[in-house]
Design a protein around this motif. Sequence first.
Motif, PDB file in Angstrom:
ATOM      1  N   TYR A  12       0.979  -1.380   0.049  1.00 28.91           N
ATOM      2  CA  TYR A  12      -0.005  -0.514   0.364  1.00 28.91           C
ATOM      3  C   TYR A  12       1.113   1.070  -0.013  1.00 28.91           C
ATOM      4  O   TYR A  12       2.117   1.554   0.406  1.00 28.91           O
ATOM      5  CB  TYR A  12      -0.626  -0.021   1.542  1.00 28.91           C
ATOM      6  N   ASP A  13       0.322   2.486  -0.362  1.00 28.91           N
ATOM      7  CA  ASP A  13       1.117   3.408  -0.639  1.00 28.91           C
ATOM      8  C   ASP A  13       0.240   4.764  -0.870  1.00 28.91           C
ATOM      9  O   ASP A  13      -0.812   4.188  -1.058  1.00 28.91           O
ATOM     10  CB  ASP A  13       2.458   3.765  -2.040  1.00 28.91           C
ATOM     11  N   ARG A  14      -0.260   5.227  -0.517  1.00 31.07           N
ATOM     12  CA  ARG A  14      -0.524   7.506  -1.260  1.00 31.07           C
ATOM     13  C   ARG A  14       0.418   7.710  -2.077  1.00 31.07           C
ATOM     14  O   ARG A  14       1.559   8.157  -1.112  1.00 31.07           O
ATOM     15  CB  ARG A  14      -1.238   7.380   0.395  1.00 31.07           C
ATOM     16  N   CYS A  15      -0.129   8.942  -2.778  1.00 39.60           N
ATOM     17  CA  CYS A  15       0.511  10.086  -3.042  1.00 39.60           C
ATOM     18  C   CYS A  15      -0.024  10.473  -3.227  1.00 39.60           C
ATOM     19  O   CYS A  15      -1.448  10.985  -4.374  1.00 39.60           O
ATOM     20  CB  CYS A  15       0.593   9.373  -4.441  1.00 39.60           C
ATOM     21  N   ALA A  16      -0.458  12.420  -2.936  1.00 39.51           N
ATOM     22  CA  ALA A  16      -1.234  13.477  -3.164  1.00 39.51           C
ATOM     23  C   ALA A  16      -0.736  14.448  -3.810  1.00 39.51           C
ATOM     24  O   ALA A  16      -1.383  15.107  -4.490  1.00 39.51           O
ATOM     25  CB  ALA A  16      -1.138  14.071  -1.877  1.00 39.51           C
ATOM     26  N   ALA A  40       5.149 -13.733  -1.151  1.00 38.70           N
ATOM     27  CA  ALA A  40       4.812 -13.502  -2.757  1.00 38.70           C
ATOM     28  C   ALA A  40       3.862 -12.105  -1.743  1.00 38.70           C
ATOM     29  O   ALA A  40       3.648 -11.789  -1.328  1.00 38.70           O
ATOM     30  CB  ALA A  40       3.729 -14.233  -2.676  1.00 38.70           C
ATOM     31  N   VAL A  41       3.930 -10.741  -3.217  1.00 29.11           N
ATOM     32  CA  VAL A  41       3.088 -10.397  -3.750  1.00 29.11           C
ATOM     33  C   VAL A  41       2.191 -10.190  -3.978  1.00 29.11           C
ATOM     34  O   VAL A  41       1.719 -10.597  -4.864  1.00 29.11           O
ATOM     35  CB  VAL A  41       3.770  -8.754  -3.788  1.00 29.11           C
ATOM     36  N   ALA A  42       0.556  -9.592  -3.333  1.00 30.88           N
ATOM     37  CA  ALA A  42      -1.107  -9.811  -4.004  1.00 30.88           C
ATOM     38  C   ALA A  42      -1.270  -9.118  -4.755  1.00 30.88           C
ATOM     39  O   ALA A  42      -1.359  -9.590  -5.890  1.00 30.88           O
ATOM     40  CB  ALA A  42      -2.286  -9.839  -2.761  1.00 30.88           C
ATOM     41  N   ASP A  43      -0.816  -7.637  -4.220  1.00 32.60           N
ATOM     42  CA  ASP A  43      -0.469  -6.348  -5.331  1.00 32.60           C
ATOM     43  C   ASP A  43      -0.554  -5.266  -4.519  1.00 32.60           C
ATOM     44  O   ASP A  43      -0.452  -5.563  -3.669  1.00 32.60           O
ATOM     45  CB  ASP A  43      -2.512  -6.940  -5.770  1.00 32.60           C
ATOM     46  N   CYS A  44      -0.097  -4.088  -5.722  1.00 33.08           N
ATOM     47  CA  CYS A  44       0.033  -2.624  -5.016  1.00 33.08           C
ATOM     48  C   CYS A  44      -1.558  -2.032  -5.188  1.00 33.08           C
ATOM     49  O   CYS A  44      -1.973  -1.859  -6.125  1.00 33.08           O
ATOM     50  CB  CYS A  44       1.226  -2.034  -5.568  1.00 33.08           C
ATOM     51  N   TRP A  45      -1.812  -1.683  -4.241  1.00 32.92           N
ATOM     52  CA  TRP A  45      -2.989  -0.680  -3.653  1.00 32.92           C
ATOM     53  C   TRP A  45      -1.931   0.724  -3.680  1.00 32.92           C
ATOM     54  O   TRP A  45      -1.276   1.087  -2.725  1.00 32.92           O
ATOM     55  CB  TRP A  45      -4.039  -0.810  -2.808  1.00 32.92           C
ATOM     56  N   LEU A  53      -4.969  11.855   1.167  1.00 28.32           N
ATOM     57  CA  LEU A  53      -5.175  12.711   2.262  1.00 28.32           C
ATOM     58  C   LEU A  53      -6.472  12.256   3.274  1.00 28.32           C
ATOM     59  O   LEU A  53      -6.032  13.207   4.439  1.00 28.32           O
ATOM     60  CB  LEU A  53      -4.706  14.057   2.023  1.00 28.32           C
ATOM     61  N   ALA A  54      -7.682  12.033   2.730  1.00 31.74           N
ATOM     62  CA  ALA A  54      -8.477  11.566   3.311  1.00 31.74           C
ATOM     63  C   ALA A  54      -8.188  10.719   4.584  1.00 31.74           C
ATOM     64  O   ALA A  54      -7.637  10.025   4.183  1.00 31.74           O
ATOM     65  CB  ALA A  54      -9.808  11.531   2.454  1.00 31.74           C
ATOM     66  N   VAL A  55     -10.080  10.308   5.185  1.00 32.45           N
ATOM     67  CA  VAL A  55      -9.356   9.624   6.239  1.00 32.45           C
ATOM     68  C   VAL A  55     -10.556   8.236   5.491  1.00 32.45           C
ATOM     69  O   VAL A  55      -9.620   7.652   5.423  1.00 32.45           O
ATOM     70  CB  VAL A  55     -10.809   9.596   7.505  1.00 32.45           C
ATOM     71  N   HIS A  56     -11.041   8.292   4.901  1.00 35.42           N
ATOM     72  CA  HIS A  56     -11.942   7.256   3.284  1.00 35.42           C
ATOM     73  C   HIS A  56     -10.786   7.397   2.081  1.00 35.42           C
ATOM     74  O   HIS A  56     -10.593   8.429   1.529  1.00 35.42           O
ATOM     75  CB  HIS A  56     -13.360   7.485   3.129  1.00 35.42           C
ATOM     76  N   ARG A  57      -9.540   6.260   2.067  1.00 35.10           N
ATOM     77  CA  ARG A  57      -9.272   5.753   0.925  1.00 35.10           C
ATOM     78  C   ARG A  57     -10.416   4.982   0.577  1.00 35.10           C
ATOM     79  O   ARG A  57      -9.748   3.475   1.349  1.00 35.10           O
ATOM     80  CB  ARG A  57      -7.830   5.354   1.855  1.00 35.10           C
ATOM     81  N   PRO A  58     -10.519   4.856  -0.312  1.00 36.75           N
ATOM     82  CA  PRO A  58     -10.873   4.073  -1.724  1.00 36.75           C
ATOM     83  C   PRO A  58      -9.675   2.467  -1.282  1.00 36.75           C
ATOM     84  O   PRO A  58     -10.162   0.737  -1.782  1.00 36.75           O
ATOM     85  CB  PRO A  58     -11.611   4.173  -2.729  1.00 36.75           C
ATOM     86  N   GLN A  59      -8.628   2.627  -2.294  1.00 39.29           N
ATOM     87  CA  GLN A  59      -7.879   1.708  -2.198  1.00 39.29           C
ATOM     88  C   GLN A  59      -7.576   1.138  -1.659  1.00 39.29           C
ATOM     89  O   GLN A  59      -6.886  -0.365  -1.248  1.00 39.29           O
ATOM     90  CB  GLN A  59      -6.533   2.295  -2.836  1.00 39.29           C
ATOM     91  N   LEU A  60      -7.129   1.666   0.440  1.00 35.61           N
ATOM     92  CA  LEU A  60      -7.328   0.647   1.307  1.00 35.61           C
ATOM     93  C   LEU A  60      -8.214  -0.105   1.542  1.00 35.61           C
ATOM     94  O   LEU A  60      -8.267  -0.611   2.022  1.00 35.61           O
ATOM     95  CB  LEU A  60      -6.070   1.946   2.990  1.00 35.61           C
ATOM     96  N   ALA A  61      -9.105   0.354   1.392  1.00 38.35           N
ATOM     97  CA  ALA A  61     -10.801  -0.325   1.520  1.00 38.35           C
ATOM     98  C   ALA A  61     -10.406  -1.367   0.759  1.00 38.35           C
ATOM     99  O   ALA A  61     -10.577  -2.851   1.047  1.00 38.35           O
ATOM    100  CB  ALA A  61     -11.717   0.603   1.277  1.00 38.35           C
ATOM    101  N   ALA A  62      -9.686  -1.806  -0.262  1.00 37.90           N
ATOM    102  CA  ALA A  62     -10.642  -2.956  -1.424  1.00 37.90           C
ATOM    103  C   ALA A  62      -8.989  -3.361  -0.654  1.00 37.90           C
ATOM    104  O   ALA A  62      -9.426  -4.596  -0.584  1.00 37.90           O
ATOM    105  CB  ALA A  62     -10.135  -2.063  -3.061  1.00 37.90           C
ATOM    106  N   LEU A  63      -7.844  -3.013  -0.673  1.00 37.51           N
ATOM    107  CA  LEU A  63      -6.723  -3.924   0.025  1.00 37.51           C
ATOM    108  C   LEU A  63      -7.318  -4.851   1.519  1.00 37.51           C
ATOM    109  O   LEU A  63      -6.711  -5.865   1.006  1.00 37.51           O
ATOM    110  CB  LEU A  63      -5.574  -2.975   0.840  1.00 37.51           C
ATOM    111  N   LEU A  64      -8.379  -3.937   1.833  1.00 44.66           N
ATOM    112  CA  LEU A  64      -8.091  -4.633   3.332  1.00 44.66           C
ATOM    113  C   LEU A  64      -8.954  -5.810   2.371  1.00 44.66           C
ATOM    114  O   LEU A  64      -8.986  -7.396   3.834  1.00 44.66           O
ATOM    115  CB  LEU A  64      -9.078  -3.658   4.460  1.00 44.66           C
TER     116      LEU A  64
END
Length: 128
Positions: A12-16, A40-45, A53-64
């Motif tokens: 996981y990463d984030r980029c503003a 093994a790497v499942a994928d990158c989100w 920058l938000a509290v709700h992060r769609p890609q982090l939610a998908a990762l979880l």
Amino acid sequence: MTTAMAPLAFVYDRCASRSRRQLHMRLDGCRHYAEGMGWAVADCWVDFGDHALAVHRPQLAALLTAMRAEADHHEVLCLVHTRDRLATDATHLLLLQQRVTAAGGRTVTTFGESDQPTLSTVLDRKAP
């Protein structure tokens, strides 16, 4: 969960910012770290722009969601380059790490940091 199976890393990463150069270097670093650890790497989100920058992060939610689906079959890890890739605010970081834990995983950085309790931490908690 089978202990003989290698952990499965969910990067996981984030980029503003608009520049993606550092992002790609961090993601490559995560992949290289996982490879060196035998994971093994499942994928990158990646969450971009305002979502980073938000509290709700769609890609982090998908990762979880993906992590939850694999947690019964593998040890699952949320791999980030550094903890601030999740959050720079300590309270927000803890909240996000708790979400990873609730999904059946733990957070690990490419610097070997982990939110998994160490044996000494566990023993200290049991001490009278």
